[in-house]
Design a protein around this motif. Sequence first.
Motif, mmCIF file in Angstrom:
data_model
loop_
_atom_site.group_PDB
_atom_site.id
_atom_site.type_symbol
_atom_site.label_atom_id
_atom_site.label_comp_id
_atom_site.label_asym_id
_atom_site.label_seq_id
_atom_site.Cartn_x
_atom_site.Cartn_y
_atom_site.Cartn_z
ATOM 1 N N ARG A 30 0.823 -1.211 0.000
ATOM 2 C CA ARG A 30 0.000 0.000 0.000
ATOM 3 C C ARG A 30 0.858 1.262 0.000
ATOM 4 O O ARG A 30 0.590 2.215 -0.731
ATOM 5 C CB ARG A 30 -0.932 0.002 1.205
ATOM 6 C CG ARG A 30 -2.030 -1.047 1.104
ATOM 7 C CD ARG A 30 -2.939 -1.059 2.302
ATOM 8 N NE ARG A 30 -3.543 0.253 2.506
ATOM 9 C CZ ARG A 30 -3.878 0.723 3.698
ATOM 10 N NH1 ARG A 30 -3.655 0.017 4.784
ATOM 11 N NH2 ARG A 30 -4.430 1.907 3.798
ATOM 12 N N LEU A 31 1.895 1.278 0.830
ATOM 13 C CA LEU A 31 2.792 2.434 0.878
ATOM 14 C C LEU A 31 3.537 2.611 -0.434
ATOM 15 O O LEU A 31 3.706 3.729 -0.923
ATOM 16 C CB LEU A 31 3.781 2.294 2.039
ATOM 17 C CG LEU A 31 3.194 2.435 3.438
ATOM 18 C CD1 LEU A 31 4.177 1.971 4.479
ATOM 19 C CD2 LEU A 31 2.749 3.868 3.697
ATOM 20 N N ARG A 32 3.989 1.507 -1.011
ATOM 21 C CA ARG A 32 4.703 1.573 -2.289
ATOM 22 C C ARG A 32 3.809 2.109 -3.402
ATOM 23 O O ARG A 32 4.207 2.969 -4.186
ATOM 24 C CB ARG A 32 5.270 0.202 -2.649
ATOM 25 C CG ARG A 32 6.222 0.239 -3.835
ATOM 26 C CD ARG A 32 6.880 -1.110 -4.097
ATOM 27 N NE ARG A 32 7.868 -1.400 -3.041
ATOM 28 C CZ ARG A 32 7.786 -2.415 -2.182
ATOM 29 N NH1 ARG A 32 6.779 -3.262 -2.241
ATOM 30 N NH2 ARG A 32 8.726 -2.597 -1.282
ATOM 31 N N SER A 33 2.567 1.617 -3.462
ATOM 32 C CA SER A 33 1.660 2.059 -4.520
ATOM 33 C C SER A 33 1.285 3.531 -4.382
ATOM 34 O O SER A 33 0.932 4.181 -5.367
ATOM 35 C CB SER A 33 0.409 1.192 -4.564
ATOM 36 O OG SER A 33 -0.417 1.438 -3.457
ATOM 37 N N ALA A 34 1.376 4.058 -3.156
ATOM 38 C CA ALA A 34 1.098 5.470 -2.930
ATOM 39 C C ALA A 34 2.342 6.332 -3.104
ATOM 40 O O ALA A 34 2.303 7.542 -2.889
ATOM 41 C CB ALA A 34 0.523 5.667 -1.524
ATOM 42 N N GLY A 35 3.469 5.697 -3.479
ATOM 43 C CA GLY A 35 4.703 6.458 -3.675
ATOM 44 C C GLY A 35 5.363 6.855 -2.371
ATOM 45 O O GLY A 35 6.180 7.782 -2.339
ATOM 46 N N LEU A 36 5.057 6.151 -1.272
ATOM 47 C CA LEU A 36 5.607 6.507 0.038
ATOM 48 C C LEU A 36 6.666 5.545 0.527
ATOM 49 O O LEU A 36 7.203 5.715 1.611
ATOM 50 C CB LEU A 36 4.471 6.581 1.070
ATOM 51 C CG LEU A 36 3.394 7.618 0.764
ATOM 52 C CD1 LEU A 36 2.215 7.448 1.701
ATOM 53 C CD2 LEU A 36 3.976 9.022 0.869
ATOM 54 N N LEU A 37 6.969 4.527 -0.260
ATOM 55 C CA LEU A 37 8.005 3.553 0.096
ATOM 56 C C LEU A 37 8.869 3.322 -1.125
ATOM 57 O O LEU A 37 8.365 3.058 -2.215
ATOM 58 C CB LEU A 37 7.370 2.233 0.551
ATOM 59 C CG LEU A 37 8.321 1.148 0.996
ATOM 60 C CD1 LEU A 37 9.027 1.551 2.289
ATOM 61 C CD2 LEU A 37 7.558 -0.157 1.215
ATOM 62 N N PHE A 38 10.167 3.426 -0.951
ATOM 63 C CA PHE A 38 11.085 3.319 -2.080
ATOM 64 C C PHE A 38 12.002 2.141 -1.911
ATOM 65 O O PHE A 38 12.318 1.714 -0.845
ATOM 66 C CB PHE A 38 11.904 4.600 -2.230
ATOM 67 C CG PHE A 38 11.034 5.821 -2.285
ATOM 68 C CD1 PHE A 38 10.393 6.163 -3.441
ATOM 69 C CD2 PHE A 38 10.834 6.606 -1.167
ATOM 70 C CE1 PHE A 38 9.581 7.288 -3.509
ATOM 71 C CE2 PHE A 38 10.023 7.727 -1.205
ATOM 72 C CZ PHE A 38 9.394 8.067 -2.385
#
Length: 83
Positions: free
Chosen positions: A75-83
Amino acid sequence: MSFISMKVRAAFMVHGYDEQNREVVEQINEPEFVEKLVRVERIQSVSEKYVLVTSSHGRVAYWEYEGGLIALKARLRSAGLLF
């Protein structure tokens, strides 16, 4: 400011340290999960079971959350918040 919706329940709160430098921990163990919008900047750490968040007065809280680490990372990755 970025927020993430999570189903959480308070597990315990760290209030600081005692005179022997041991954490002062309050067990909370709320019975029900509730949905919260959590400001991403409050999240300090995430494990399979708990999310560690900053709280008021310099305290930190451990919340148990639903869904697990893999789902939260996605979820964080898809929101651009996890790299």
